[in-house]
Design an enzyme around this catalytic site. Structure first.
Site, PDB file in Angstrom:
ATOM      1  N   HIS A 214       0.807  -1.216   0.000  1.00 54.31           N
ATOM      2  CA  HIS A 214       0.000   0.000   0.000  1.00 54.31           C
ATOM      3  C   HIS A 214       0.843   1.269   0.000  1.00 54.31           C
ATOM      4  CE1 HIS A 214       0.393  -0.338   4.494  1.00 54.31           C
ATOM      5  NE2 HIS A 214       0.369   0.989   4.432  1.00 54.31           N
ATOM      6  N   ASP A 247       0.192  -7.649   1.341  1.00 60.29           N
ATOM      7  CA  ASP A 247       0.616  -6.269   1.568  1.00 60.29           C
ATOM      8  C   ASP A 247       2.136  -6.161   1.655  1.00 60.29           C
ATOM      9  OD1 ASP A 247       0.195  -3.550   1.704  1.00 60.29           O
ATOM     10  OD2 ASP A 247       0.165  -3.530   3.886  1.00 60.29           O
ATOM     11  N   SER A 329       4.538   2.703   7.657  1.00 63.60           N
ATOM     12  CA  SER A 329       4.277   1.523   6.843  1.00 63.60           C
ATOM     13  C   SER A 329       5.497   1.087   6.058  1.00 63.60           C
ATOM     14  CB  SER A 329       3.146   1.800   5.848  1.00 63.60           C
ATOM     15  OG  SER A 329       1.904   1.775   6.478  1.00 63.60           O
TER      16      SER A 329
END
Length: 486
Positions: A214, A247, A329
């Protein structure tokens, strides 16, 4: 507790993970807790269909091209519309009407609300988490003020110096000093200019950087991608491969320097609750930020979403209280020796955070993809450019239940609920069977089953415990595979 997807409110989610069959009575932490719990707020949020990240688009009919469904709009996998279903290896559909798809660990079906107590008094454990890819912090503004003493100073200086400060190996400062040079801040933008900031770390000397899908999704098709090291050197990069279900993504630096130092990968299976953790990232655009905490839980089923309509991702996560915020992230979660044990990916959130960004911040509930799983995925992406998912080849219900993962009576798009000749079929599983354990791991729902399947590789042999007609049975199953996200 309510959760948020990068500022988009979602319903509350249960938080207790299914206990492992052979859970130890106590654990021995590696050392004193290195830091305090994170500040309020946390960007990873909604527990949905299975353990990983992303959110799916709603639709009235199942979409066989995509396995995992989006996180539901109601706390207990309720969904927004008609009940959906999927196959552990079939195509998946969006909210309210679809299922899992061919190639995912397991499919699911969004059921109607039901009453009744769960098996063993367990609480459904799948959390819906919000992805923590952050904006560039354009709304961030801070002023460093220097106060000048108008009067004379009365401070008495020491006549001797304290000497050089030495930091022993294993201290947070020593671990951070060694790891920071191999951590990068990633800026990704689509061809239209939309994008944000995330983190990544050096995987090998060839210039491969591991991060979250992402984080780089906007730059996959013709966008712009850069990676900046703490010394200020900035490199253009390109996406080598990305796995939306896991992910995980791998990018490669263009004109990579010859002195890259890959971070040492640890063994996430050996991590114990209470072990010290160190997280590195760029929260709210503040690059090279280091935070500390402990491992709060293992094997936490998490479904995460960025709230953008993308498909859901699922993980059997490492939970940590190290402060993780938007922008963290893709960054490494390190142990006390500086080994990478996970990739920071999601957080549970309560409400919008500060800094003028409209994004929530850390409340001490962060989730990382175990490095053993991420390493396998990264290697597949480097070698083939495509992810490979393990599957059982059966459609399972997605419901707020602690009874287990039930194989549905109907498959995705009218297909068979159990793939003829597939792994589940060969193992003797049938529609209506309720899977309660995978090896020694308790399965309390379809999403939990997916997350556990994805911790394995295609070809792995697993023991399935299931209930049929009120009686418990076990069977051996060899996991199948699916290549690609579509």
């Amino acid at each position: 507790m309510s959760t948020e997807n990068e500022g988009t409110a979602v319903p509350p989610a249960p938080s207790a993970p299914p206990p492992p069959a052979d859970a130890p009575a106590a654990f021995a932490p590696q050392g004193a807790h290195p830091g305090a719990a994170p500040a309020a707020g946390d960007p990873y949020g909604p527990p949905a269909a299975q353990a990983h990240q992303g959110a799916g688009e709603s639709s009235s009919a199942p979409d066989p091209s995509w396995p995992p469904p989006p996180p539901p709009a109601t706390p207990a996998y309720g969904g927004d519309g008609a009940a959906g279903h999927g196959a552990a290896g079939h195509g998946a559909a969006g909210q309210g009407g679809g299922g899992w798809g061919a190639g995912w660990g397991a499919a699911h079906q969004q059921p109607a609300p039901k009453n009744g107590r769960g098996r063993g008094g367990l609480v459904a454990a799948v959390l819906v988490a919000a992805l923590v890819a952050g904006g560039l912090g354009g709304g961030l503004g801070y002023t460093l003020a220097e106060e000048n003493d108008s009067g004379g100073s009365t401070t008495v200086s020491s006549s001797t110096s304290g000497g050089n400060v030495k930091r022993d190996p294993g201290t947070v400062a020593a671990v951070a000093a060694a790891a920071l040079p191999s951590t990068v801040t990633i800026e990704a933008a689509s061809s239209s200019g939309e994008g944000g900031t995330g983190t990544g770390f050096v995987f090998d000397k060839q210039g491969h950087i591991v991060t979250n899908n992402h984080v780089v999704a906007d730059a996959v098709d013709g966008g712009n991608l850069t990676a900046t090291f703490p010394n200020g050197k900035k490199y253009d990069a390109e996406v080598v491969g990305n796995a939306q279900g896991y992910d995980v993504a791998v990018i490669k630096l263009k004109n990579a320097p010859s002195d890259l130092k890959p971070l040492t990968l640890g063994n996430s299976d050996d991590v114990a609750v209470g072990d010290s953790t160190i997280a590195i990232g760029a929260p709210f655009g503040l690059s090279n930020t280091v935070t500390t905490g402990i491992i709060s839980a293992k094997n936490r089923p998490v479904a995460s979403s960025d709230g953008s309509g993308s498909k859901a991702s699922y993980m059997s996560a490492l939970q940590t209280d190290a402060s993780i915020n938007p922008g963290n992230s893709g960054g490494p979660l390190l142990d006390a020796q500086g080994n990478v044990i996970g990739i920071n990916s999601a957080i549970q959130s309560t409400s919008n955070g500060g800094f003028g960004t409209g994004q929530a911040g850390s409340i001490g509930l962060g989730f990382a993809i175990p490095i053993n799983q991420a390493k396998y995925v990264a290697q597949e992406l480097i070698e083939t450019g495509k992810p490979v998912y393990a599957k059982i080849g059966a459609s399972v219900s997605l419901e707020d239940s602690t009874n287990g993962a039930q194989i549905t009576e109907q498959g995705v798009g009218g297909t068979e609920p159990v793939d003829p000749g597939g792994p589940a079929d060969k193992a003797g599983l049938k529609p209506g069977d309720v899977i309660t354990k995978l090896d020694d791991r308790v399965i309390d729902s379809g999403p939990t089953l997916i997350g556990e399947i994805w911790t394995h590789k295609p070809g792995d042999e697993v023991t399935i415990t299931y209930e049929r007609g009120g009686k418990e049975h076990t069977t051996e199953l060899t996991l199948g595979s699916r290549v690609g996200d579509s």
